[in-house]
Motif scaffolding. Structure first.
Motif: not given
Length: 87
Positions: A15-21, A31-41
């Motif tokens: 996932t990190m590589q796919r997101n260019g991280v 590093g934060t994951i973007t998505g459908d979360f209630d808060r930054e993860q």
């Protein structure tokens, strides 16, 4: 249990590589994951959630923290070695 953790960490690295991280500890921890979360993860939060069943407000043991970091670093080294052999 260790093979389950390797799978979870490997998926996180994908996932990190796919997101260019970049695959490093800074990105894992902050590093934060973007998505459908209630808060930054962070990517680390995601591993903890999957492996330990704990969430951001839960306390981790030193063993859990170090084990995740240890397996992440081993996965990064494995990927670096794979790249070196394929060049």
């Amino acid at each position: 249990m260790s093979s389950e953790m390797n799978l979870i960490v490997g998926t996180c690295c994908n996932t990190m590589q796919r997101n260019g991280v970049p695959l490093n500890l800074d990105s894992l921890m902050f590093g934060t994951i973007t998505g459908d979360f209630d808060r930054e993860q962070t990517y680390f939060d995601e591993i903890v959630s999957e492996y330990c069943g704990k969430f951001q407000k839960d306390t981790l043991t030193s063993y859990e923290i170090m084990r995740i970091i240890q397996i992440f670093r081993a996965e990064v080294r494995r990927r670096e070695n794979e790249q070196a052999y394929t060049k």
